[in-house]
Design a protein around this motif. Structure first.
Motif, PDB file in Angstrom:
ATOM      1  N   THR A  39     -14.805  11.288   3.208  1.00  0.00           N
ATOM      2  CA  THR A  39     -16.026  10.866   2.530  1.00  0.00           C
ATOM      3  C   THR A  39     -16.554  11.885   1.520  1.00  0.00           C
ATOM      4  N   HIS A  40     -16.205  13.141   1.647  1.00  0.00           N
ATOM      5  CA  HIS A  40     -16.623  14.119   0.636  1.00  0.00           C
ATOM      6  C   HIS A  40     -15.819  13.936  -0.643  1.00  0.00           C
ATOM      7  N   THR A  41     -14.532  13.605  -0.517  1.00  0.00           N
ATOM      8  CA  THR A  41     -13.721  13.297  -1.695  1.00  0.00           C
ATOM      9  C   THR A  41     -14.219  12.032  -2.372  1.00  0.00           C
ATOM     10  N   VAL A  42     -14.496  10.990  -1.584  1.00  0.00           N
ATOM     11  CA  VAL A  42     -14.994   9.739  -2.144  1.00  0.00           C
ATOM     12  C   VAL A  42     -16.366   9.950  -2.786  1.00  0.00           C
ATOM     13  N   ILE A  45     -19.529   1.925   6.328  1.00  0.00           N
ATOM     14  CA  ILE A  45     -18.735   3.011   5.750  1.00  0.00           C
ATOM     15  C   ILE A  45     -19.381   3.539   4.469  1.00  0.00           C
ATOM     16  N   GLY A  46     -20.086   2.667   3.766  1.00  0.00           N
ATOM     17  CA  GLY A  46     -20.852   3.158   2.617  1.00  0.00           C
ATOM     18  C   GLY A  46     -21.835   4.233   3.023  1.00  0.00           C
ATOM     19  N   ALA A  47     -22.411   4.093   4.233  1.00  0.00           N
ATOM     20  CA  ALA A  47     -23.333   5.112   4.742  1.00  0.00           C
ATOM     21  C   ALA A  47     -22.597   6.404   5.074  1.00  0.00           C
ATOM     22  N   TRP A  48     -21.331   6.302   5.495  1.00  0.00           N
ATOM     23  CA  TRP A  48     -20.536   7.522   5.697  1.00  0.00           C
ATOM     24  C   TRP A  48     -20.482   8.309   4.388  1.00  0.00           C
ATOM     25  N   SER A  69      -8.640   0.462   3.112  1.00  0.00           N
ATOM     26  CA  SER A  69      -9.626   0.196   4.167  1.00  0.00           C
ATOM     27  C   SER A  69      -9.333   1.014   5.410  1.00  0.00           C
ATOM     28  N   LEU A  70      -8.063   1.075   5.795  1.00  0.00           N
ATOM     29  CA  LEU A  70      -7.683   1.845   6.971  1.00  0.00           C
ATOM     30  C   LEU A  70      -7.817   3.341   6.737  1.00  0.00           C
ATOM     31  N   ALA A  71      -7.626   3.768   5.477  1.00  0.00           N
ATOM     32  CA  ALA A  71      -7.648   5.201   5.168  1.00  0.00           C
ATOM     33  C   ALA A  71      -9.010   5.825   5.448  1.00  0.00           C
ATOM     34  N   TYR A  72     -10.100   5.076   5.267  1.00  0.00           N
ATOM     35  CA  TYR A  72     -11.422   5.629   5.562  1.00  0.00           C
ATOM     36  C   TYR A  72     -11.516   6.040   7.034  1.00  0.00           C
ATOM     37  N   ARG A 114     -11.335  14.313   9.067  1.00  0.00           N
ATOM     38  CA  ARG A 114     -11.548  15.258   7.973  1.00  0.00           C
ATOM     39  C   ARG A 114     -12.989  15.151   7.459  1.00  0.00           C
ATOM     40  N   SER A 115     -13.486  13.918   7.376  1.00  0.00           N
ATOM     41  CA  SER A 115     -14.878  13.715   6.968  1.00  0.00           C
ATOM     42  C   SER A 115     -15.824  14.399   7.940  1.00  0.00           C
ATOM     43  N   ALA A 116     -15.518  14.270   9.235  1.00  0.00           N
ATOM     44  CA  ALA A 116     -16.361  14.854  10.271  1.00  0.00           C
ATOM     45  C   ALA A 116     -16.425  16.375  10.143  1.00  0.00           C
TER      46      ALA A 116
END
Length: 319
Positions: free
Chosen positions: A93-96, A119-122, A223-226, A232-234
């Motif tokens: 999510t930091h990359t996105v 996931i948008g909130a992520w 979709s699955l990649a998120y 990693r996002s965590a």
């Protein structure tokens, strides 16, 4: 209406749905073309909307006109979502968030309110950690945040497991692709019916639309990649919070029958200024189930915080 001058649609085979008063654009966001749907520029502050799984910007279609009466509204398809590009690479999510922020900078949006679901909130939470100076505030709807409020394990109690079982399923290599390819509509339909208070919230055409977006080339992979990049996002979220909590205003929007009973309470330890609201008669897909109540809650939050920030700015100017 489509403004094709801003870039080529990377998913041309997917039908494009128009919303009166809004224009489709494609904007380069740090190497990824993102689809944005922008309202007529008003004198009001900018509000940016991010949707979650298994939806697209269309999730906000009934909220956007109400917000556009007061605000400059931009709905963004995340990378891999809807009519945005589906890159190979990281979906942490930091990359996105960097892609989203780059696209907004390209649109000459200096500062904005960020509103996001699932996931948008992520992505929104990570964006707030990474680009806090670009935000007036953030509203997050019914989502656990990786590394922060998202549970580390799936409960085994059937009364609760149905809400989060897919987190583990999506992490399994190759199996989801094997089982879901060609059956995207059945999968999307289950989520849209099981996670709404009324299973008739979405009609067949809407199910078809969201399923087609995932079935389009690269959609299922993205979709699955998120979920697969959630660890990693965590880690990135925890590292960022080690430098201090969020200081921008945060609104947690829960629903009477959603996944997170009290968004404000769950986010409170990680943000200095958190308020909350519970939308009645709604499940997980709150913007679709109760768009009027969502628009009212967001307008009240934006108005209240905007007035407060203006008062602070005026006070500082007179010192």
């Amino acid at each position: 209406m489509t403004d094709s001058s801003d870039g080529q649609n990377p998913v041309p085979g997917l039908p494009l749905h128009d919303l009166a008063g809004f224009t489709h654009r494609w904007v380069e966001g740090d190497g990824v073309r993102l689809h944005v749907v922008e309202g007529d520029r008003s004198a009001g502050p900018t509000v940016v909307l991010l949707a979650g799984f298994p939806q697209t910007w269309w999730a906000w279609r009934t909220v956007m006109p109400a917000l556009a009466e007061r605000f400059h509204v931009i709905a963004v398809d995340l990378p891999g979502q809807g009519h945005s590009e589906r890159p190979h690479g990281s979906y942490d999510t930091h990359t996105v968030a960097a892609h989203v922020q780059a696209a907004l900078s390209a649109l000459d949006v200096p500062k904005y309110w960020l509103v996001a679901h699932d996931i948008g909130a992520w992505v929104a939470f990570s964006l707030a950690l990474k680009y806090e100076e670009r935000l007036h505030g953030v509203a997050l709807l019914d989502a656990g945040i990786p590394g922060i409020t998202l549970p580390e394990s799936v409960p085994l109690d059937p009364e609760r497991a149905w809400k989060t079982w897919h987190f583990a399923f999506h992490l399994v290599p190759e199996l989801p692709e094997t089982l879901l390819t060609g059956r995207e509509r059945d999968y999307v339909d289950w989520f849209l019916r099981a996670k709404t208070l009324s299973p008739d919230t979405f009609d067949g055409a809407e199910v078809d639309q969201y399923a087609a977006a995932i079935a389009a080339e690269g959609g299922l992979r993205a979709s699955l990649a998120y979920y697969r990049d959630a660890p990693r996002s965590a880690r990135a979220n925890r590292d960022a919070l080690g430098r201090g909590p969020l200081t921008v205003p945060v609104l947690g929007i829960s629903s009477s029958h959603g996944s997170i009973p009290d968004m404000a309470a769950s986010l409170g330890p990680w943000a200095e200024n958190t308020t909350g609201v519970v939308i009645p008669e709604a499940g997980h897909f709150i913007p679709d189930e109760q768009p009027g109540a969502v628009a009212e809650a967001l307008t009240a939050f934006l108005d209240h915080e905007h007035v407060g920030q203006s008062a602070v700015a005026t006070s500082r100017a007179h010192r």
